[in-house]
Design an enzyme around this catalytic site. Structure first.
Site, PDB file in Angstrom:
ATOM      1  N   ASN A 219       0.828  -1.200   0.000  1.00  0.00           N
ATOM      2  CA  ASN A 219       0.000   0.000   0.000  1.00  0.00           C
ATOM      3  C   ASN A 219       0.865   1.255   0.000  1.00  0.00           C
ATOM      4  O   ASN A 219       1.782   1.396   0.817  1.00  0.00           O
ATOM      5  CB  ASN A 219      -0.928   0.002   1.222  1.00  0.00           C
ATOM      6  N   GLY A 249      -8.545  -7.892   4.428  1.00  0.00           N
ATOM      7  CA  GLY A 249      -9.266  -8.279   3.226  1.00  0.00           C
ATOM      8  C   GLY A 249      -9.530  -7.122   2.285  1.00  0.00           C
ATOM      9  O   GLY A 249     -10.155  -7.315   1.233  1.00  0.00           O
ATOM     10  N   ASP A 274      -3.099  -0.467  11.428  1.00  0.00           N
ATOM     11  CA  ASP A 274      -3.329   0.864  10.845  1.00  0.00           C
ATOM     12  C   ASP A 274      -4.706   1.367  11.269  1.00  0.00           C
ATOM     13  O   ASP A 274      -5.433   1.999  10.504  1.00  0.00           O
ATOM     14  CB  ASP A 274      -3.206   0.821   9.319  1.00  0.00           C
ATOM     15  N   LEU A 307      -8.804   4.621   0.499  1.00  0.00           N
ATOM     16  CA  LEU A 307      -8.739   3.941   1.788  1.00  0.00           C
ATOM     17  C   LEU A 307      -8.082   4.846   2.814  1.00  0.00           C
ATOM     18  O   LEU A 307      -7.051   5.472   2.538  1.00  0.00           O
ATOM     19  CB  LEU A 307      -7.946   2.635   1.674  1.00  0.00           C
TER      20      LEU A 307
END
Length: 390
Positions: A219, A249, A274, A307
């Site tokens: 990420n 997921g 996180d 996100l």
């Protein structure tokens, strides 16, 4: 039941359990005793045993919030207590509160508060993770661009403090030079790499300078391609560095997670959450700098749809590793306890259940749901009712 008011250093007691995982080996029908908050003996049980699995407490290197509070928004002792209580319900026994890219003033407040917590021996707070502000704008994710900046004397003074426990900083190596990384390492800082668009050569130079890990693998980092391996390629093939992964997921496809586990040396992949403020609450949205983050199920996104952290907790990450990735249970538990302790350099007192170690331990049921949690031998969480059977 939750309680963090009792002084943990004096905690003394014992528990006999049907199953115990000490961080390396499994044991059946044993009794664990502790004195003054540290484990004093593990021996065969002579009487009745409690159902369940006793395991080392989980250690989370990346916690932005929980219990309805966000560290950046309110860097106070009350926030740290609330975060710790929220995550203790899910097996966390130690954490690095994480302050993301922000002003020097907020970073200073965060450091001051963590220093106060450590001086007061506040259970579970063992250091501070600065995730930014020395990141790459193209890979900033939801970090505010207006606060992304080069390393200056003001931040370096913060990182050189010796009163904030274990220090971890996430940097983009294209914006922090190898000489600066060496300076940070010399100040006792663990340098991890992330939020970066660096090429492989730049990443390798950062590792050679002393960087030790990668923040939320895959990420917000340059991807692996055929002719430019990027940060992901270096992270997967470097044998000595650690990789944190978010197993909710959403942040990582299961195939990508399996690839990381297959590629990395054993012991070099560890679980992180996180986590943001909704963990342990029914909160559906919260303020985030000048905007807001909205929750949809277990997914957090900002107003642009990106996100924005997670509502993941550590025991759910352990279950995901076991149930979705087919990781052997002991290995999944090590990814939540022993490996983070080794990565942080505190494996001489945390991450295992052994004589002399802190009595940080979690009782799980057979479905890997948390039933009880102890920090230094003091009970901080007990489930009101047994977890439902599947």
């Amino acid at each position: 039941m939750m309680n963090t008011d009792t002084e943990h250093s004096g905690a003394t007691g014992s528990i006999a359990v049907a199953s115990l995982f000490d961080g390396n080996h499994w044991h059946s029908n044993v009794e664990l005793s502790w004195q003054q908050g540290r484990i004093s003996a593990i021996r065969p049980a002579t009487g009745a045993v409690k159902a369940g699995i006793l395991v080392p407490g989980f250690i989370d290197l990346q916690v932005n919030g929980g219990g309805g509070v966000l560290f950046n928004t309110a860097p106070t002792l009350s926030t740290l207590r609330q975060m710790m209580l929220a995550h203790a319900r899910f097996g966390t026994s130690a954490m690095l509160p994480t302050v993301i890219t922000d002003s020097v003033a907020i970073m200073q407040q965060a450091a001051d508060v963590v220093a106060q917590a450590i001086a007061a021996k506040q259970p579970g707070i063992i250091g501070l993770h600065f995730e930014g502000p020395h990141l790459s704008v193209p890979k900033k994710g939801v970090h505010p661009a207006e606060h992304i900046r080069p390393l200056s004397a003001a931040e370096l003074a913060l990182y050189q403090r010796n009163d904030i426990g274990l220090k971890l900083i996430t940097v983009a190596p294209e914006n922090v030079s190898p000489d600066q990384i060496k300076q940070l390492v010399a100040a006792g800082v663990q340098v991890w790499l992330g939020h970066s668009n660096a090429d492989a050569a730049t990443v390798q130079a950062a590792l050679a300078a002393g960087a030790r890990g990668f923040t939320h693998l895959y990420n917000a980092m340059s991807p692996l391609t055929s002719r430019e391996p990027g940060m992901v390629g270096v992270a997967l093939t470097d044998t000595d560095s650690w990789c944190g992964i978010i197993l909710d997921g959403l942040h990582i496809h299961p195939i990508a997670a399996r690839l990381a586990l297959a590629a990395k040396s054993k012991g070099k992949v560890l679980l992180v959450t996180d986590a943001m403020s909704p963990v342990g609450t029914d909160e559906t949205e919260f303020a985030f700098f000048s905007g807001k983050v909205v929750r949809d199920g277990n997914k957090l996104t900002n107003e642009a749809g990106a996100l924005a952290g997670s509502v993941l907790d550590m025991v759910s990450a352990v279950r995901y590793a076991i149930e979705t990735l087919a990781v052997e249970p002991g290995e999944a538990l090590r990814m939540a306890s022993l490996y983070p302790a080794e990565a942080l350099g505190c494996a001489d007192s945390r991450g295992q259940l052994a004589d002399g170690y802190l009595a940080d331990m979690v009782l799980l049921d057979p479905q890997y749901q948390v039933q009880q949690n102890w920090l230094a031998g003091q009970a901080v969480f007990e489930a009101a009712v047994p977890a439902a059977k599947k």
